[in-house]
Write an enzyme that holds these catalytic residues in place. Structure first.
Site, PDB file in Angstrom:
ATOM      1  N   CYS A 199    -151.078 -19.514  19.485  1.00  0.00           N
ATOM      2  CA  CYS A 199    -152.218 -19.033  19.676  1.00  0.00           C
ATOM      3  C   CYS A 199    -152.823 -19.226  21.092  1.00  0.00           C
ATOM      4  CB  CYS A 199    -153.206 -19.422  18.577  1.00  0.00           C
ATOM      5  SG  CYS A 199    -154.996 -18.844  18.808  1.00  0.00           S
ATOM      6  N   CYS A 216    -156.084 -21.082  20.953  1.00  0.00           N
ATOM      7  CA  CYS A 216    -155.980 -22.550  20.410  1.00  0.00           C
ATOM      8  C   CYS A 216    -155.321 -23.275  21.884  1.00  0.00           C
ATOM      9  CB  CYS A 216    -154.805 -22.813  19.454  1.00  0.00           C
ATOM     10  SG  CYS A 216    -155.115 -21.609  18.018  1.00  0.00           S
TER      11      CYS A 216
END
Length: 454
Positions: free
Chosen positions: A53, A56
């Site tokens: 991600c 993230c």
């Protein structure tokens, strides 16, 4: 010579940086299966992430700073992170639906963080939710301290009552957004006037508002509407949050880098209306300004001229554009009143036609953004499928053309007369006209006649 001297300094700086980075990471615990059983004795602030991600990865250095800060101030909150793809069962148990998801876990309760992903905002969230649900204000000094520290907070004044029970229920749901306090009447500043007790108040914008059950309806809904300051610097995330309030949002769309009179004037007019007409409009309107029109354009699906003023209904995606030139605050007030009495036409909305239009707009925007950011990637993503489809279509069309030619040739060969002797012998002679003369016997095939001769 200078570069030789800078070499050791650069190496020393790099070593210090890597050491600090490793120390920051050391304050964030990597969680595994054992976390499920061991967590209940402590309060945990957890980042549920996925290794692939991009958001993230962007949050990771901020999360390391959060862990370091919480450790340095001696906070009882422990900071951790969990790979939600490796421990999907635990992530699902905590209701993780996307990445990254930030949750504060306190006993059997799990609180979602929905604010900006900055270090200060995340730490503020952790302090607020990890503490008491409703915090007492025992003195005027403490009350004044809270006013200086918090831009918006709610206070219950009075003893035990059904209103306090509703206040506790609302606080348990909305503690993720704002602070809740309780105080006696003696602690409240002298400028506060209360018609009846008990009461719930919100303090913001250097003033206060009292909850009225008959005018404001449900207490939780009122707190949701009043948890924002009257004037805000808007962005996409904040507009999404304002959708829960049910208020209309009046925004001055400007270019903050542009210091021309028109840009600063519109911003000042919105600020003046928010300040001087607070009592008149605060129940129905939220005010603010936004830098640039990119996000507004995606909402309106149109190119909005800057500077201008737009009024958004974030609950149903309707919007109102100026029908007059705004020269002063009185013009803006008249425009707002016309919106409230329905004389200004609302555009947009969430009808089926608008939803289809938005699907087309979003698809177009996605394609354009891909080609702008990476033309080669865009050509690959869209050119390869189109090329395959084109080859398939060409093959189908070519196959149809060949089949039609063969069938046509076959039909022509059937329709043409056969000049061979065999075909002539197999043809029947024409019948004579008139008379009932018997028909001649049909001629036997040639190969049968040859056998008889033999």
């Amino acid at each position: 010579m200078a570069s030789w001297r800078r070499g050791p300094a650069l190496r020393l700086w790099a070593a210090v940086f890597l050491l600090d980075l490793a120390f920051c990471k050391g304050q964030v615990e990597d969680l595994d299966d054992s976390f499920k059983e061991n967590r209940k004795d402590d309060i945990w602030l957890v980042d549920f992430y996925a290794p692939w991600c991009g958001h993230c990865k962007k949050l990771e250095p901020i999360w390391n700073e959060v862990g370091l800060e919480m450790k340095s101030i001696g906070s009882p909150v422990k900071v951790g992170k969990m790979d939600a793809t490796s421990y999907s069962s635990i992530a699902s148990e905590f209701g993780v639906r996307g990445y990254p998801t930030i949750k504060l876990l306190k006993g059997d309760l799990a609180y979602n963080y929905r604010g900006p992903r900055t270090k200060d905002d995340i730490i503020e969230f952790a302090h607020r939710v990890s503490g008491a649900l409703i915090r007492p204000l025992p003195s005027q000094q403490m009350f004044e301290h809270m006013q200086k520290r918090h831009r918006v907070f709610f206070v219950y004044i009075g003893g035990e009552s059904p209103l306090k029970e509703k206040y506790i229920d609302a606080a348990s749901e909305l503690i993720v957004y704002t602070y809740f306090f309780s105080a006696s009447e003696e602690v409240v500043p002298a400028y506060v006037t209360l018609k009846e007790m008990p009461a719930v108040l919100v303090f913001k914008d250097e003033t206060y508002f009292v909850y009225d059950e008959y005018e404001d309806g449900d207490l939780s809904s009122w707190i949701t509407r009043e948890r924002f300051q009257n004037y805000l610097t808007m962005d996409g995330f904040l507009l999404y949050e304002l959708g829960d309030t049910g208020k209309l949002v009046a925004i001055a769309v400007i270019d903050e880098k542009n210091t021309s009179v028109e840009h600063t004037r519109l911003k000042s007019i919105i600020q003046e209306v928010a300040r001087d007409y607070r009592d008149q409009f605060h129940r129905d309107f939220q005010f603010g300004h936004m830098d640039g029109n990119d996000y507004i354009n995606t909402l309106l699906m149109d190119e909005l001229k800057v500077p201008t003023v737009v009024v958004l209904n974030t609950s149903n995606q309707q919007y109102f554009l100026l029908d007059r030139q705004i020269k002063n605050a009185e013009d803006m007030v008249q425009f707002i009143n016309n919106i409230l009495d329905g004389t200004v036409y609302a555009q947009g909305g969430d009808s089926i036609l608008q939803r289809l239009k938005r699907i087309v707009f979003d698809a177009k925007s996605t394609v354009v953004s891909i080609f702008r950011s990476s033309p080669l990637m865009g050509c690959f993503l869209f050119g390869l499928p189109l090329g395959v489809i084109s080859i398939m279509c060409y093959g189908i069309c070519t196959a149809d053309a060949d089949g039609g030619y063969i069938e046509e040739r076959y039909e022509v060969s059937k329709s043409e007369p056969d000049d061979s002797p065999e075909s002539e012998e197999s043809q029947e002679p024409p019948q004579p006209r008139g008379g009932a003369s018997p028909l001649p016997a049909p001629q036997e095939p040639k190969d049968v006649l040859e056998k008889k001769k033999d």
